[in-house]
Design an enzyme around this catalytic site. Structure first.
Site, PDB file in Angstrom:
ATOM      1  N   ASP A 144      43.033  61.897  26.386  1.00 23.15           N
ATOM      2  CA  ASP A 144      43.141  61.175  27.644  1.00 23.15           C
ATOM      3  C   ASP A 144      42.657  61.995  28.831  1.00 23.15           C
ATOM      4  OD1 ASP A 144      43.883  58.560  27.358  1.00 23.15           O
ATOM      5  OD2 ASP A 144      46.027  58.932  27.428  1.00 23.15           O
ATOM      6  N   LEU A 203      47.065  50.135  35.462  1.00 23.00           N
ATOM      7  CA  LEU A 203      48.429  49.868  35.899  1.00 23.00           C
ATOM      8  C   LEU A 203      49.231  49.277  34.754  1.00 23.00           C
ATOM      9  CD1 LEU A 203      47.622  48.286  39.396  1.00 23.00           C
ATOM     10  CD2 LEU A 203      47.973  50.704  38.798  1.00 23.00           C
ATOM     11  N   GLY A 204      50.163  50.068  34.252  1.00 25.14           N
ATOM     12  CA  GLY A 204      51.055  49.626  33.192  1.00 25.14           C
ATOM     13  C   GLY A 204      52.348  50.396  33.319  1.00 25.14           C
ATOM     14  N   GLY A 206      52.772  53.271  32.293  1.00 27.46           N
ATOM     15  CA  GLY A 206      52.161  54.462  32.879  1.00 27.46           C
ATOM     16  C   GLY A 206      51.054  53.980  33.799  1.00 27.46           C
ATOM     17  N   ASP A 277      60.253  46.582  33.758  1.00 31.26           N
ATOM     18  CA  ASP A 277      59.356  45.508  33.366  1.00 31.26           C
ATOM     19  C   ASP A 277      58.993  44.668  34.598  1.00 31.26           C
ATOM     20  OD1 ASP A 277      58.090  43.748  31.246  1.00 31.26           O
ATOM     21  OD2 ASP A 277      59.435  42.321  32.228  1.00 31.26           O
ATOM     22  N   GLY A 322      48.455  46.614  31.425  1.00 32.46           N
ATOM     23  CA  GLY A 322      49.338  45.461  31.327  1.00 32.46           C
ATOM     24  C   GLY A 322      49.661  44.810  32.658  1.00 32.46           C
ATOM     25  N   ASN A 326      47.765  41.304  34.095  1.00 30.25           N
ATOM     26  CA  ASN A 326      48.626  40.130  33.957  1.00 30.25           C
ATOM     27  C   ASN A 326      49.482  39.788  35.168  1.00 30.25           C
ATOM     28  OD1 ASN A 326      47.939  39.702  31.114  1.00 30.25           O
ATOM     29  ND2 ASN A 326      49.011  41.639  30.774  1.00 30.25           N
ATOM     30  N   GLU A 353      41.337  50.686  24.755  1.00 31.21           N
ATOM     31  CA  GLU A 353      41.271  52.098  24.379  1.00 31.21           C
ATOM     32  C   GLU A 353      40.969  52.271  22.897  1.00 31.21           C
ATOM     33  OE1 GLU A 353      44.646  54.107  27.129  1.00 31.21           O
ATOM     34  OE2 GLU A 353      45.103  52.130  26.283  1.00 31.21           O
TER      35      GLU A 353
END
Length: 370
Positions: A144, A203-204, A206, A277, A322, A326, A353
């Site tokens: 990464d 953006l998720g 992490g 979440d 994620g 979304n 990825e």
């Protein structure tokens, strides 16, 4: 007989996998084991037949989870021959700037980087250990950090004395495999933007941003570890270093407790007191949920402006991950805070990825001497 690549992304309690045909890198199967060490569950889909698998497992560690994945592949494959297992490794340090075939020496050097990515590196390496079940297939590590390896010293240096910098205390950056995939999509589908100045927001749970100029990473928001920069699902993001010494000295918190607080009980989870979440927070009427999301949007916008400064302009903002893909209300809130800038394009590009790792794995195998 069909040659295939197995791509693994191993976390603390999960193992995600995809199987790609070697020749065309067509996806043949995908799935995940979740709840490793507790209530483990295997979910998978075989692409050609549409067969869906969903059942509980007795998987108390990554080795038994990997065994279940291999058993699944053996049951549903159509004459597949595994030619390599490709692993996502979060931290490659300064040395690993390209994918490598893992050897015992390399594995030892990656283990030495565990303190720089304590939530990720041990489990990434556990995936390599578990794939020993595939004795004839070499392990390939993709990093990464590698996509950011070309940063100029101005962007990867901390303002500390040389004696500490020489010990490897510097900015590395993460989510590079995701950013590399976005750069590839831009080059193929939006060549005008690929040559321009683009902020990518991964953006998720992490989260970070990357300043992409002419297809290359110029700057990014994460630093030496995957804790810096934006607030995340349960990670604090940037925090005054003096707050850490205060926790250690004046609050007498043990190092492990400080680490858990910053990695596991901060970010959206810590701000809201509800959840990490975003969907849960968007659906909540609790003002703390709204505050956490406003805070995230503010910080993403602030850091996006910083990335634009690093490039000297902004032609486009790409959302991925994620949340980026979304959560339209979060995207809108970020863009509203950037509306003062000259006009720029906005794109949403799905993360992939796993395919990027498969591309690297195939390229590395084909580059080996005969």
């Amino acid at each position: 007989m069909i040659d295939v690549l197995l791509v693994l992304n191993t976390g603390s309690s999960s193992l995600k996998f995809e199987v790609f045909g070697y020749d065309r890198l067509d996806k043949l199967a995908k799935g995940k084991v979740t709840g490793i060490g507790s209530a483990a569950r295997l979910e998978a889909t075989i692409e050609e037949t549409g067969a869906a698998i969903d059942h509980t497992l007795s998987a108390h560690d990554h080795d038994t989870a990997m065994g279940a994945v291999i058993d699944l592949i053996d049951r549903f494959d159509d004459g597949w021959r595994m030619v390599a297992t490709v692993h996502r490794i979060v931290h490659g340090g300064a040395a690993f700037v390209d994918p490598v075939i893992v050897t015992p020496d390399i594995l030892g050097r990656l283990e030495a980087l565990v303190p720089l990515a304590p939530l990720h590196q041990p489990y990434n390496l556990a995936g390599i250990a578990a794939s020993d079940r595939l004795a004839d297939a070499p392990d390939i590590a993709c990093f990464d950090t590698a996509f950011h390896a070309g940063h100029a010293p101005l962007f990867n240096t901390f303002a500390i004395e040389a004696a500490l910098r020489d010990k490897g205390i510097r900015r590395y950056g993460f989510h590079g495999i995701s950013y590399e995939w976005i750069a590839r999509v831009l080059a193929n589908d939006h060549p005008d933007l690929a040559k321009g100045k683009v902020v990518i927001g991964h953006l998720g749970n992490g989260a970070s941003l990357c300043a992409l100029a002419n297809g290359k990473s110029v700057d990014t928001t994460m630093g030496m570890t995957a804790l810096d920069g934006l607030p995340m699902g349960s990670r604090s993001g940037a925090i005054d270093a003096g707050a850490i010494t205060y926790m250690l000295r004046d609050l007498a918190m043990p190092v492990d407790a400080v680490e858990r607080a910053l990695y596991e009980r901060s970010g959206l989870k810590g701000l809201s007191g509800i959840s990490n979440d975003v969907k849960t927070l968007l659906d909540s009427d609790d003002p703390r949920a709204a505050f956490a999301l406003d805070y995230l949007a503010l910080k993403v916008a602030q850091y996006a402006a910083m990335m634009a400064v690093s490039m000297g302009g902004l032609d486009a903002f790409v959302f991925t991950g994620g949340i980026g893909e979304n959560a339209a209300p979060v995207r809108d809130a970020i863009l509203a805070r950037l509306a003062f800038l000259p006009p720029f394009r906005t794109l949403v590009i799905p993360a992939n990825e796993e395919r990027m790792m498969a591309i690297h794995g195939k390229a590395l195998l084909e580059a080996r001497p005969a």
